[in-house]
Design a protein around this motif. Structure first.
Motif, PDB file in Angstrom:
ATOM      1  N   THR A 166      -6.793  22.868  -4.242  1.00 46.24           N
ATOM      2  CA  THR A 166      -7.510  21.584  -4.834  1.00 46.24           C
ATOM      3  C   THR A 166      -6.461  20.525  -5.466  1.00 46.24           C
ATOM      4  OG1 THR A 166      -9.274  23.328  -5.331  1.00 46.24           O
ATOM      5  CG2 THR A 166      -9.446  20.917  -6.315  1.00 46.24           C
ATOM      6  N   ARG A 220       0.627  22.866  -3.676  1.00 49.33           N
ATOM      7  CA  ARG A 220      -0.848  23.631  -4.392  1.00 49.33           C
ATOM      8  C   ARG A 220      -0.700  23.285  -5.826  1.00 49.33           C
ATOM      9  NH1 ARG A 220      -1.784  29.477  -2.204  1.00 49.33           N
ATOM     10  NH2 ARG A 220      -3.682  28.702  -1.763  1.00 49.33           N
ATOM     11  N   THR A 221      -2.063  23.813  -6.275  1.00 52.05           N
ATOM     12  CA  THR A 221      -1.997  23.618  -7.824  1.00 52.05           C
ATOM     13  C   THR A 221      -2.053  25.325  -8.443  1.00 52.05           C
ATOM     14  OG1 THR A 221      -3.118  21.757  -7.812  1.00 52.05           O
ATOM     15  CG2 THR A 221      -3.339  22.925  -9.862  1.00 52.05           C
ATOM     16  N   VAL A 273      -2.799  27.837 -11.488  1.00 54.35           N
ATOM     17  CA  VAL A 273      -3.648  28.039 -12.594  1.00 54.35           C
ATOM     18  C   VAL A 273      -3.314  29.488 -13.445  1.00 54.35           C
ATOM     19  CG1 VAL A 273      -5.739  28.291 -13.936  1.00 54.35           C
ATOM     20  CG2 VAL A 273      -5.679  26.815 -12.032  1.00 54.35           C
ATOM     21  N   LEU A 307      -4.373  27.095  -5.730  1.00 50.42           N
ATOM     22  CA  LEU A 307      -5.369  26.633  -5.129  1.00 50.42           C
ATOM     23  C   LEU A 307      -4.984  25.332  -4.401  1.00 50.42           C
ATOM     24  CD1 LEU A 307      -7.590  26.588  -8.523  1.00 50.42           C
ATOM     25  CD2 LEU A 307      -7.379  28.225  -6.715  1.00 50.42           C
ATOM     26  N   LEU A 364     -12.387  30.279  -9.934  1.00 45.62           N
ATOM     27  CA  LEU A 364     -11.716  28.972  -9.325  1.00 45.62           C
ATOM     28  C   LEU A 364     -11.169  29.089  -8.032  1.00 45.62           C
ATOM     29  CD1 LEU A 364      -9.574  28.404 -12.430  1.00 45.62           C
ATOM     30  CD2 LEU A 364     -11.076  26.751 -11.650  1.00 45.62           C
ATOM     31  N   VAL A 369      -2.113  24.520 -15.899  1.00 46.35           N
ATOM     32  CA  VAL A 369      -2.541  24.067 -14.757  1.00 46.35           C
ATOM     33  C   VAL A 369      -1.319  23.299 -14.367  1.00 46.35           C
ATOM     34  CG1 VAL A 369      -4.094  22.664 -13.250  1.00 46.35           C
ATOM     35  CG2 VAL A 369      -4.843  24.219 -15.427  1.00 46.35           C
ATOM     36  N   THR A 383      -8.571  20.275 -10.393  1.00 38.55           N
ATOM     37  CA  THR A 383      -8.391  21.758 -10.895  1.00 38.55           C
ATOM     38  C   THR A 383      -8.355  21.801 -12.306  1.00 38.55           C
ATOM     39  OG1 THR A 383      -7.097  22.375  -9.065  1.00 38.55           O
ATOM     40  CG2 THR A 383      -6.829  23.561 -10.820  1.00 38.55           C
ATOM     41  N   ASP A 439     -12.341  27.092  -4.447  1.00 38.30           N
ATOM     42  CA  ASP A 439     -11.291  26.610  -3.599  1.00 38.30           C
ATOM     43  C   ASP A 439     -11.606  26.879  -2.408  1.00 38.30           C
ATOM     44  OD1 ASP A 439      -8.724  24.969  -3.576  1.00 38.30           O
ATOM     45  OD2 ASP A 439      -7.845  27.029  -2.724  1.00 38.30           O
ATOM     46  N   ARG A 477     -12.157  21.571 -13.165  1.00 36.88           N
ATOM     47  CA  ARG A 477     -12.704  23.223 -12.821  1.00 36.88           C
ATOM     48  C   ARG A 477     -12.195  24.194 -13.886  1.00 36.88           C
ATOM     49  NH1 ARG A 477     -12.810  22.972  -6.296  1.00 36.88           N
ATOM     50  NH2 ARG A 477     -14.334  21.386  -6.099  1.00 36.88           N
ATOM     51  N   THR A 478     -11.221  24.102 -14.105  1.00 32.91           N
ATOM     52  CA  THR A 478     -10.649  25.263 -14.853  1.00 32.91           C
ATOM     53  C   THR A 478     -11.332  25.077 -16.451  1.00 32.91           C
ATOM     54  OG1 THR A 478      -8.444  25.050 -13.921  1.00 32.91           O
ATOM     55  CG2 THR A 478      -8.514  26.067 -16.223  1.00 32.91           C
TER      56      THR A 478
END
Length: 134
Positions: A11, A89-90, A92, A9, A127, A83, A16, A131, A19-20
């Protein structure tokens, strides 16, 4: 053999993580534990690491069904959701639930693994959708 289900993502990390948690909750997973790997490695080893959190997610009905099949399956339950920062980026990541069937060789676990996979995939897809909406 791939053992993960991953989305990347754009984000930021803190958003994140939040949201996760929400995405997993929508799929019936509660967060029982949270391990801040970054802070732990810094405190215990004075080592720096990118943002990295392990969320201990559990869907009690699915866990119960799996444990009724094999009490030792707790070792392989797909409970950890990572995460982490991955460059700009991130990421998950969740353990692919079919891994517990492959490693245990217990076909009776397949329906549980398939339902867990559907729920985790739905959480990861939500997710990714959020994003692209950001």
């Amino acid at each position: 053999m791939r053992y993960d289900r991953t989305v990347h993502l754009d984000t930021d990390f803190a958003t994140t993580v939040a949201r996760t948690r929400d995405a997993l909750a929508e799929q019936g997973f509660g967060i029982l534990t949270e391990i801040d790997v970054t802070a732990t490695l810094k405190a215990k080893l004075d080592q720096d690491m990118e943002d990295y959190v392990i969320l201990g997610a559990c869907n009690p009905p699915l866990a119960h069904r799996a444990l009724e099949t094999d009490r030792s399956i707790g070792l392989l339950l797909p409970c950890n959701v990572v995460v982490r920062r991955d460059g700009d980026r991130t990421a998950v990541q969740a353990l692919d639930p079919t891994t517990m069937v492959a490693l245990s060789e217990l076909e009776a676990l397949r329906p549980v693994a398939e339902e867990a996979a559907r729920r985790l995939d739905a959480a990861l897809a939500s997710l990714a959708a959020a994003d692209t909406d950001s």
